[in-house]
Design an enzyme around this catalytic site. Structure first.
Site, PDB file in Angstrom:
ATOM      1  N   GLU A  36      41.319  45.325  52.722  1.00  0.00           N
ATOM      2  CA  GLU A  36      41.240  45.070  51.201  1.00  0.00           C
ATOM      3  C   GLU A  36      39.768  45.234  50.975  1.00  0.00           C
ATOM      4  O   GLU A  36      38.922  44.646  51.658  1.00  0.00           O
ATOM      5  CB  GLU A  36      41.893  43.973  50.845  1.00  0.00           C
ATOM      6  CG  GLU A  36      41.569  43.408  49.524  1.00  0.00           C
ATOM      7  CD  GLU A  36      42.296  42.343  48.969  1.00  0.00           C
ATOM      8  OE1 GLU A  36      43.354  41.866  49.515  1.00  0.00           O
ATOM      9  OE2 GLU A  36      41.647  41.449  48.080  1.00  0.00           O
ATOM     10  N   GLU A  67      35.369  41.246  40.841  1.00  0.00           N
ATOM     11  CA  GLU A  67      36.376  40.237  40.954  1.00  0.00           C
ATOM     12  C   GLU A  67      35.589  38.999  40.725  1.00  0.00           C
ATOM     13  O   GLU A  67      34.297  38.834  41.122  1.00  0.00           O
ATOM     14  CB  GLU A  67      37.143  39.951  42.394  1.00  0.00           C
ATOM     15  CG  GLU A  67      38.226  39.200  42.461  1.00  0.00           C
ATOM     16  CD  GLU A  67      39.022  39.066  43.522  1.00  0.00           C
ATOM     17  OE1 GLU A  67      38.359  39.378  44.856  1.00  0.00           O
ATOM     18  OE2 GLU A  67      40.224  38.493  43.437  1.00  0.00           O
TER      19      GLU A  67
HETATM   20  C1  LIG Z   1      44.652  40.694  41.811  1.00  0.00           C
HETATM   21  O1  LIG Z   1      43.450  41.079  42.619  1.00  0.00           O
HETATM   22  C2  LIG Z   1      43.187  40.258  43.623  1.00  0.00           C
HETATM   23  C3  LIG Z   1      42.111  41.006  44.518  1.00  0.00           C
HETATM   24  O2  LIG Z   1      41.592  40.408  45.038  1.00  0.00           O
HETATM   25  C4  LIG Z   1      44.167  39.935  44.582  1.00  0.00           C
HETATM   26  O3  LIG Z   1      43.739  39.066  45.491  1.00  0.00           O
HETATM   27  C5  LIG Z   1      45.135  39.255  43.764  1.00  0.00           C
HETATM   28  O4  LIG Z   1      46.428  39.082  44.630  1.00  0.00           O
HETATM   29  C6  LIG Z   1      45.597  40.138  42.441  1.00  0.00           C
HETATM   30  N1  LIG Z   1      46.264  39.283  41.808  1.00  0.00           N
HETATM   31  C7  LIG Z   1      47.374  39.564  41.051  1.00  0.00           C
HETATM   32  C8  LIG Z   1      48.126  38.423  40.507  1.00  0.00           C
HETATM   33  O5  LIG Z   1      47.968  40.580  41.225  1.00  0.00           O
END
Ligand SMILES: *[C@@H]1O[C@H](CO)[C@@H](O)[C@H](O)[C@H]1NC(C)=O
Ligand SMILES: *[C@@H]1O[C@H](CO)[C@@H](O)[C@H](O)[C@H]1NC(C)=O
Ligand SMILES: *[C@@H]1O[C@H](CO)[C@@H](O)[C@H](O)[C@H]1NC(C)=O
Length: 311
Positions: free
Chosen positions: A130, A135
């Site tokens: 990933e 972020e």
């Molecule tokens: C959104 O993006 C982050 C990326 O780091 C990820 O860890 C997370 O699971 C995502 N959250 C959702 C709620 O999709």
């Protein structure tokens, strides 16, 4: 005279040249990405809606060179009901060695928000790795860029980047999911200051040997012309020192990373924004704040001018 020109061009083109393979601008996102109406994997106070719902509620709006992805900012929620409507989109295509350039005018802003522009393969996570490109949580700048992998991947504390190393173990050990993060040097890389400045560009290059991420603010003097114009080719060797550099020194990037989709999401509270809500200035419980105060999320939207992928 004429014969000199090809010689000069050839010498300036040395290094990694990537060719545009996918342009995502405006309504392209309605076919080249899917809306993921899934439960939030990070326990956020969110309700991800499908594409038909998102477009009918104008949470997703694609027109000309604009893609807006936003959260509901009018509905008061009941604590026992679903979370705040929001959008999570994922590219249909997945990529291995490639460059992605995000041209972003505005990113979600507001206490309780946790937005991300990132790449992964959801199936079997984190077996294919990933890369978190943009972020953060609760408007706290600067941007944090992070890799997550299976155990056995670490980063040197000191390396050739303009950002600051925050954590060095990329491996998902004991489900801690912290990853190896780098903080960008500039406050305008994230949130309120990013938006006040008209946003900017994020570029990410992934090869079997490294991952590099660059940030250029909208008004930066050093934005590569290929980046600002959405050119047909980009030469990353000319992009200068990356903001974050993840080398293969003690991480076999080639086996820790597989094909990844591009994902853009916006959640609330949950594993990151929920646990840091109070330290970021929030009062009370993050979930209650999100349920009771819809209008504070009127700036909780992405305005994306384009996402270009080069291979
Ligand atoms: C959104 O993006 C982050 C990326 O780091 C990820 O860890 C997370 O699971 C995502 N959250 C959702 C709620 O999709
Ligand atoms: C939908 O959102 C766009 C972008 O913010 C806005 O220009 C448009 O007026 C909205 N449409 C409706 C019907 O509210
Ligand atoms: C890292 O990549 C280089 C090529 O750039 C390669 O020669 C080297 O063996 C790799 N190192 C490791 C530890 O995989």
């Amino acid at each position: 005279m004429l014969f000199l020109v090809p010689v000069l061009l050839a010498s300036s083109a040395l290094g990694a040249t990537y060719t545009l393979s996918d342009t995502h601008v405006g309504s392209d996102f309605l076919t080249s990405f899917v809306h993921e109406a899934i439960p939030d994997p990070t326990s956020g106070r969110v309700n991800y809606v499908d594409q038909a719902t998102a477009t009918s509620k104008n949470l997703t709006y694609a027109m000309g060179d604009t893609l807006i992805l936003r959260a509901d900012s009018t509905t008061v929620l009941t604590p026992s009901g679903p979370g705040r409507d929001s959008v999570r989109i994922k590219s249909v295509k997945s990529y291995t060695t490639h460059v992605t350039v995000f041209d972003i005018r505005h990113m979600p802003q507001g206490l309780g928000t946790w937005p991300a522009a990132w790449e992964t393969l959801e199936d079997g996570w984190p077996a294919s790795g990933e890369v978190d490109i943009l972020e953060g949580a609760n408007d706290v700048a600067p941007n944090q860029m992070t890799l997550h992998t299976s155990p056995g991947c670490t980063m040197p504390a000191t390396r050739d980047q303009t950002g600051t190393t925050a954590t060095t173990d990329c491996g998902d050990s004991a489900g801690a999911n912290v990853g190896c993060g780098v903080h960008a040097p500039a406050a305008n890389s994230y949130g309120t200051a990013f938006n006040a400045n008209g946003g900017g560009w994020y570029g990410m290059e992934r090869t079997p040997e490294f991952v590099k991420i660059w940030f250029w603010a909208r008004n930066a003097a050093n934005v590569p012309s290929g980046v600002s114009t959405g050119a047909d080719t980009v030469i990353t060797e000319n992009w200068g020192t990356p903001t974050a550099y993840f080398p293969n020194t003690s991480c076999d990037i080639a086996t820790k990373f597989g094909a990844n989709n591009i994902i853009i999401n916006l959640t609330f509270c949950g594993a990151w924004a929920g646990t840091t809500f109070n330290s970021a200035g929030g009062v009370g419980a993050c979930n209650t704040y999100v349920e009771s105060n819809p209008s504070v999320f009127d700036q909780a939207y992405w305005d994306i001018a384009g996402v270009r992928v080069y291979q």
